[in-house]
Scaffold this motif. Sequence first.
Motif, PDB file in Angstrom:
ATOM      1  N   TRP A  73       0.790  -1.158   0.220  1.00 13.22           N
ATOM      2  CA  TRP A  73      -0.084  -0.175   0.266  1.00 13.22           C
ATOM      3  C   TRP A  73       0.934   1.618   0.291  1.00 13.22           C
ATOM      4  O   TRP A  73       0.590   2.442  -0.272  1.00 13.22           O
TER       5      TRP A  73
ATOM      6  N   SER B 211      -1.347   8.794   0.333  1.00 14.27           N
ATOM      7  CA  SER B 211      -2.461   9.238  -0.276  1.00 14.27           C
ATOM      8  C   SER B 211      -3.535   9.347   0.291  1.00 14.27           C
ATOM      9  O   SER B 211      -3.798   9.978   1.605  1.00 14.27           O
TER      10      SER B 211
ATOM     11  N   ALA C  46      -6.492   8.570   1.277  1.00  9.55           N
ATOM     12  CA  ALA C  46      -7.182   7.809   2.233  1.00  9.55           C
ATOM     13  C   ALA C  46      -6.991   7.318   3.489  1.00  9.55           C
ATOM     14  O   ALA C  46      -6.398   7.388   4.715  1.00  9.55           O
ATOM     15  N   THR C  47      -5.159   7.489   3.133  1.00 14.92           N
ATOM     16  CA  THR C  47      -4.234   7.554   4.495  1.00 14.92           C
ATOM     17  C   THR C  47      -3.826   8.705   5.216  1.00 14.92           C
ATOM     18  O   THR C  47      -4.814   8.477   6.467  1.00 14.92           O
TER      19      THR C  47
ATOM     20  N   ASP D  48     -13.342   7.811   0.004  1.00 13.20           N
ATOM     21  CA  ASP D  48     -14.349   7.068   0.409  1.00 13.20           C
ATOM     22  C   ASP D  48     -14.350   7.015   1.462  1.00 13.20           C
ATOM     23  O   ASP D  48     -13.790   6.230   2.100  1.00 13.20           O
TER      24      ASP D  48
ATOM     25  N   ASN E 117     -15.803   4.926   3.473  1.00 13.78           N
ATOM     26  CA  ASN E 117     -15.362   3.430   3.754  1.00 13.78           C
ATOM     27  C   ASN E 117     -14.128   2.532   3.422  1.00 13.78           C
ATOM     28  O   ASN E 117     -14.257   1.487   3.879  1.00 13.78           O
ATOM     29  N   GLU E 118     -13.037   3.460   2.360  1.00 13.02           N
ATOM     30  CA  GLU E 118     -11.921   2.256   2.316  1.00 13.02           C
ATOM     31  C   GLU E 118     -11.464   2.527   3.398  1.00 13.02           C
ATOM     32  O   GLU E 118     -11.404   2.936   4.745  1.00 13.02           O
TER      33      GLU E 118
ATOM     34  N   ASP F 176      -7.788   0.914   5.372  1.00 17.30           N
ATOM     35  CA  ASP F 176      -5.932   0.261   5.474  1.00 17.30           C
ATOM     36  C   ASP F 176      -5.362  -1.115   5.194  1.00 17.30           C
ATOM     37  O   ASP F 176      -6.488  -2.055   4.081  1.00 17.30           O
TER      38      ASP F 176
ATOM     39  N   ARG G   1      -7.515  -3.412   6.486  1.00 16.94           N
ATOM     40  CA  ARG G   1      -8.998  -2.734   5.944  1.00 16.94           C
ATOM     41  C   ARG G   1      -9.602  -2.601   7.538  1.00 16.94           C
ATOM     42  O   ARG G   1     -11.646  -2.586   7.742  1.00 16.94           O
TER      43      ARG G   1
ATOM     44  N   THR H 261     -11.460   1.210   8.800  1.00 16.66           N
ATOM     45  CA  THR H 261     -11.739   2.440   8.278  1.00 16.66           C
ATOM     46  C   THR H 261     -11.877   3.437   9.435  1.00 16.66           C
ATOM     47  O   THR H 261     -11.468   3.204  10.054  1.00 16.66           O
TER      48      THR H 261
END
Length: 247
Positions: A129, A160, A162-163, A187, A189-190, A192, A195, A197
């Motif tokens: 990742w 990112s 998300a991170t 998102d 619900n994304e 790491d 998994r 969130t």
Amino acid sequence: NSAGIMQLLQKYGAKSLESTLVNKKRSSMNDLKEEPVEHDIKGSKEDNEDTGMMQLPSQEFAMGCSVLHQAALGNQFEMDLILREWPALVNFHDYDRRTALHIAASEGHVDICRYLVERGAAINRSDRWGGSPLDDAHRHRHADVVDLLQKNGAKFRSSSQATNFIAAASEGNIDKVKALMQFGNIDVNEGDYDRRTALHLAAGEGRLEVVELLCEAGADVNIEDRWGNRPLDDAASAKTNSAGIMQ
């Protein structure tokens, strides 16, 4: 806050898994394959250096798995016995490209991290990742590990949105969470690499305001991480741990 978070999650339909142990010890050994796969065992200090790929013999592969296991347990003695005979396994990785240093940093085993660095562990190796051991130590708030790794040239690799979003939720940085939700391509619900969130992390850290914001934004309150835990389980675990500290 944990009790309030549990009530809030239940209001949005959250359910707990009865089989989940609230203080379950997480081990990255769940990631390991049973069959040998190609592993990059010629470590380098930077990801862009050439590395050799080879098919490991079954015994050496098993020893590499054991190195990862001992890193999770914090067992330097057993790890040292293996690495004295197979020194190249210091950079053995699982199929998610997570090395012993990634795992030890995640678990906060500063002595193990120091030992691995001294034995030549690739300090800036990225996992699947894009995360480095330093990213893992910072995410799990192991300040002593962060300090050790940075003194040895470690760098943050995961950048990112998300991170950053998940980290902001964990830290309770409500303004950053709102900004990323409003202006970023997020998102909610994304997860790491485990998994987990933003809702898992916020619930586990007792961030009531963030949990409420995420629930209102439609976050899945029953989403499961790699170990089957839901946000409500994390909130319950935080409540249990807090009660133990108060006693």
